[in-house]
Design an enzyme around this catalytic site. Structure first.
Site, PDB file in Angstrom:
ATOM      1  N   SER A 124      44.587  37.710  36.839  1.00  0.00           N
ATOM      2  CA  SER A 124      44.333  37.632  35.400  1.00  0.00           C
ATOM      3  C   SER A 124      44.771  38.915  34.718  1.00  0.00           C
ATOM      4  CB  SER A 124      42.834  37.437  35.173  1.00  0.00           C
ATOM      5  OG  SER A 124      42.493  37.684  33.831  1.00  0.00           O
ATOM      6  N   TYR A 149      33.495  39.578  36.857  1.00  0.00           N
ATOM      7  CA  TYR A 149      34.542  38.578  37.096  1.00  0.00           C
ATOM      8  C   TYR A 149      35.912  39.253  37.233  1.00  0.00           C
ATOM      9  CZ  TYR A 149      38.461  35.769  35.547  1.00  0.00           C
ATOM     10  OH  TYR A 149      39.713  35.225  35.443  1.00  0.00           O
ATOM     11  N   LYS A 153      38.894  40.087  40.489  1.00  0.00           N
ATOM     12  CA  LYS A 153      40.359  39.915  40.510  1.00  0.00           C
ATOM     13  C   LYS A 153      41.030  41.211  40.974  1.00  0.00           C
ATOM     14  CE  LYS A 153      40.477  35.649  38.925  1.00  0.00           C
ATOM     15  NZ  LYS A 153      40.764  34.539  39.858  1.00  0.00           N
TER      16      LYS A 153
END
Ligand code: UFG
Length: 340
Positions: A124, A149, A153
């Site tokens: 992302s 979150y 990544k």
């Protein structure tokens, strides 16, 4: 190639399954259906005219993951599965680290034991953090993210890089998505968030279809052209094509790991997106301006040059295409996918 798609019943996963099948690849889906409905699979089969084998497995279970690789042969893995709600990750960091890291570790272990040497990962733009210059370039090295979150990544990119460096022949493409929106032009598959949508496009679509009263624009006092945040929205069909391009590029990669931005290179404001959706619907949509949302950055978009030149990939679809396709999906499926 015979490709294992983890999270293949999800929003981006399902569109990528169709693109892979259309490009002549065989696909096996693994999904625990914690955030996707099983009825997606029937739609994929109807649209592709092909059988889509599915394993309902939670990849954090290393033994079950291993057994899957014992029973099936894969040439490559495209790894989407993971929790993805930024706000929820702030409230439940342990659940996010446990789920996103454990599932990745199980997959990497099984790939190593079964000598699967091609991997495409769903990363992302959030890995660029707060300080990277815009447009974001893959050459920027100080990756960090403000949410748990996003931090998963960053960590998974690092884990994959370390594993690739230690594994002769393994090739990994890290795909850093900007803001995926839109739906398959058939209107048969699209984004189906559970509960109140966190993201802009599904929220606008639910206002348009009458499920929500009005959009709240999170702040109009940013230092941008119209005061609202700007993002690089790209059509999920273009994004899916980016996965196929990355997969087919892996064997010619000269380094074991390569990151690619998948975006258009252009920012669009919240209000511009709302007005584009109004054009697709043919009427004005109600909105109000509310306070800023914690953690939002004013404006960012991709430098997609690397994906353009090395993958031969380019985002083709316009903001109007994104809105028209989302609206077609939302109208045909006002409550999302059916339960059964
Ligand atoms: N927005 C609103 N109202 C809403 C929802 C969103 O005004 O109801 C605004 C946001 O403030 C933001 C823009 O619309 O300015 C886009 O918000 P999204 O939630 O759709 O997307 P984000 O850019 O915040 O999040 C995306 C991905 C995340 C990723 C993040 C950072 O969804 O996975 O980019 O790269 F972590």
């Amino acid at each position: 190639m015979r490709v294992l798609v983890s999270g293949g019943a999800g929003y981006i996963g399902s569109h990528t399954v169709l693109s892979l099948l259309a490009s002549g690849h065989d696909v096996v889906v693994v999904d625990d259906f914690s955030n996707a409905k099983p009825s997606v699979i029937g739609r994929l089969e109807a649209l592709s005219g092909k059988h889509v084998p599915v394993h309902a497995i939670d990849l954090t279970d290393a033994e079950k993951t291993e057994r899957l690789f014992d029973h099936e042969r894969f040439d490559a893995v495209v790894h989407f599965a993971g929790f993805k709600a930024v706000g929820e990750s702030v409230a439940k960091p342990l659940a996010y680290y446990r789920n996103n890291l454990d599932s990745t570790l199980s997959l990497l272990e099984a790939m190593r034991r079964h000598d699967v040497q091609r991997l495409v990962f769903s990363s992302s733009a959030t890995v660029y953090g707060e300080h990277a210059p815009v447009p974001y370039s893959e050459d920027y090295e100080h990756l960090s993210s403000s949410s748990p979150y996003g931090q998963t990544k960053v960590m998974i990119e690092r884990i994959m890089s370390d594993v690739a460096a230690a594994t002769e022949g393994l090739r990994v493409a890290l795909l850093r998505y900007f803001n995926p929106v839109g739906a398959h032009p058939s209107g048969q598959i699209g984004e189906d968030p559970q509960g109140i949508p966190n993201n802009l496009m599904p929220f606008i679509a639910q206002v348009a279809v009458g499920r929500r009263e009005r959009l709240t624009v999170f702040g109009d006092d940013y230092d941008t052209a119209d005061g609202t945040c700007e993002r690089d929205y790209l059509h999920v069909e273009d994004l899916a094509a980016g996965h196929v391009a990355a997969l087919e590029h892996l064997d010619s990669m000269v380094t074991p790991v390569r990151a690619f931005n998948l975006g258009t290179g252009t920012g669009t404001s919240v209000l511009a997106m709302l007005h584009a959706f109004e054009r697709a619907v043919g009427r004005e949509l109600p909105y109000e301006v509310g306070p800023r949302r914690a953690g939002d950055l004013p404006a960012f978009w991709a430098d997609p040059t690397r994906a353009n030149t090395e993958l031969g990939w380019r985002a083709e679809k316009s903001i109007d295409d994104m809105c028209a396709d989302t609206w077609r999906w939302q109208q045909a499926n006002p409550q999302g996918f059916p339960d059964a």
